[in-house]
Design a protein around this motif. Sequence first.
Motif, short mmCIF file in Angstrom:
data_model
loop_
_atom_site.label_atom_id
_atom_site.label_comp_id
_atom_site.label_asym_id
_atom_site.label_seq_id
_atom_site.Cartn_x
_atom_site.Cartn_y
_atom_site.Cartn_z
N THR A 172 0.57 -1.36 -0.40
CA THR A 172 -0.13 -0.02 0.33
C THR A 172 1.16 0.99 -0.16
O THR A 172 0.66 1.94 -0.77
N TRP A 173 1.91 1.49 0.61
CA TRP A 173 2.84 2.71 0.85
C TRP A 173 3.82 2.93 -0.62
O TRP A 173 3.54 3.61 -0.87
N LEU A 174 4.01 1.86 -1.57
CA LEU A 174 4.26 2.02 -1.63
C LEU A 174 3.45 2.21 -3.31
O LEU A 174 3.43 3.21 -4.17
N MET A 175 1.85 1.60 -3.56
CA MET A 175 1.15 2.00 -4.55
C MET A 175 0.63 3.83 -4.45
O MET A 175 0.80 4.45 -4.94
N ARG A 176 0.53 3.92 -2.15
CA ARG A 176 0.46 5.18 -2.69
C ARG A 176 1.94 6.10 -3.05
O ARG A 176 1.41 7.71 -3.41
N ALA A 177 2.78 5.72 -3.09
CA ALA A 177 3.76 6.84 -2.87
C ALA A 177 4.28 6.69 -4.84
O ALA A 177 4.03 7.74 -5.04
N ARG A 178 4.09 5.65 -5.58
CA ARG A 178 3.69 6.13 -7.10
C ARG A 178 2.59 7.11 -7.50
O ARG A 178 2.81 7.54 -8.54
N GLY A 179 1.39 7.10 -7.17
CA GLY A 179 0.36 7.86 -6.80
C GLY A 179 0.14 9.30 -6.82
O GLY A 179 0.32 9.73 -7.60
N GLN A 180 1.27 9.22 -5.78
CA GLN A 180 1.57 10.55 -5.39
C GLN A 180 2.81 11.12 -6.27
O GLN A 180 2.74 12.53 -6.49
N LEU A 181 3.67 10.34 -6.56
CA LEU A 181 5.25 10.51 -7.52
C LEU A 181 4.66 11.51 -8.76
O LEU A 181 4.94 12.03 -9.27
N LYS A 182 3.42 10.55 -9.40
CA LYS A 182 2.70 10.31 -10.66
C LYS A 182 2.22 11.71 -10.50
O LYS A 182 2.75 12.65 -11.87
N ILE A 183 1.45 12.45 -9.58
CA ILE A 183 1.11 13.33 -9.81
C ILE A 183 1.16 14.80 -10.09
O ILE A 183 1.91 15.55 -10.34
#
Length: 158
Positions: free
Chosen positions: A140-151
């Motif tokens: 979950t942390w990695l998924m959220r981090a990738r999402g935040q980085l993408k934005i």
Amino acid sequence: MTDQRFREAVELYGDMVFRLAYSYLKNRADAEDVMQETLLKFYVEPRGFESPDHEKHWLLRVAANECKKLLRSPWRRRMDFLDEAAEAAAFDQPAQSELFQQVMSLPPKYRAAVYLHYYEGYSVKETGELLGAKVSTVQTWLMRARGQLKIKLKEAEA
């Protein structure tokens, strides 16, 4: 532990421990303190290690715990530190520098998970063991981090 063996371990693992601590704390002085404390604990550790991987895993786990302990301290919560991310690394390409800045702007648990998984090459399970979290939590942390980085990277690009 012999002094020679300790020097070899410092050469081998010192930068890695510092980078993990810096990814948590975003403060060079605190990261150096954590690195020193971790290596001191390594030096006085009475038991031996089964393998170099066990030694590396132990050092990263101790460093992560030291960072968490420092982040929980009441003194740190009251202080307003200046962001030192700009001085931390110099990159050849502006895109690498931008990515580094965006990773450093993530919350500490996301930064540490990204660092251990993508930069150090640990599996999600191993990252969870090092950070004291379940596999699903690390995912979950990695998924959220990738999402935040993408934005953030799309915003920076625009």
